[in-house]
Write a protein that holds these residues in place. Sequence first.
Motif: not given
Length: 168
Positions: A106-126
Motif C-alpha cells: 500500500f506504499g505505507v511506511g512506519a512512522g509519519l507517512n504524509d501530510i496534506a493541506i487543501g480546500v473544499r467547496v461544499r453545497r448544503e442542499i439540506r
Amino acid sequence: TRTLDGVEVDAQALYGRLIAPYYDLQLGVRYELRRRDGDAASRVHVAIGLQGLLPYQYEFEPVLFISQDGDVAARVTATRDLGLTQRWFLQARFEANAAIQAVERFGVGAGLNDIAIGVRVRREIRREFAPYAGVSWGRSFGETARFARHDGESTRRFSVAAGLRTWF
C-alpha cells in the motif's frame, strides 16, 4: 469493471454518537484500494475515532484504523469552515497520516507517512445532504517517501476529491 492504473480509493462509513458537548465518538469501517502498474490491493479497516469542535470553530478528528491483517494506522484531520452564503461553504483542511508498521503493497511506511493541506467547496442542499469537491497538496515522508520514489512516483502530490457528506 475496468480500473485505470494509478488509482487510489479511500472510503469510510462511520457512526457517531454524542459523548460530551461538541464531541462525538465514531465507529465504522474504512475501505482502501490501491492500483499501480496493473496490480491491485485492497483492505478493510475498523475505524475508531473522535470528532470534536475546538475553540475558534476548528473541527478536530483523530481516527485509529486497524486492518483485517492487524495493521495499525492513524489519521488526524483539522478543518475550518468559512460560510460563503447560507448554503455554500469553503473548508480549509489539514491532514496527517501515520502507521505503526510498514505495509509496502500500500506504499505505507512506519512512522509519519504524509501530510496534506487543501480546500473544499461544499453545497448544503439540506444540512444533512451536502456534495463537495476540493483540491489538496500533499507530501510523503520517511519510509513512505522511499516507497514512492522506488515506484517512480513523486513524494509531492496534487489531488482532487469529490464526495457526499450526509448525516441523519
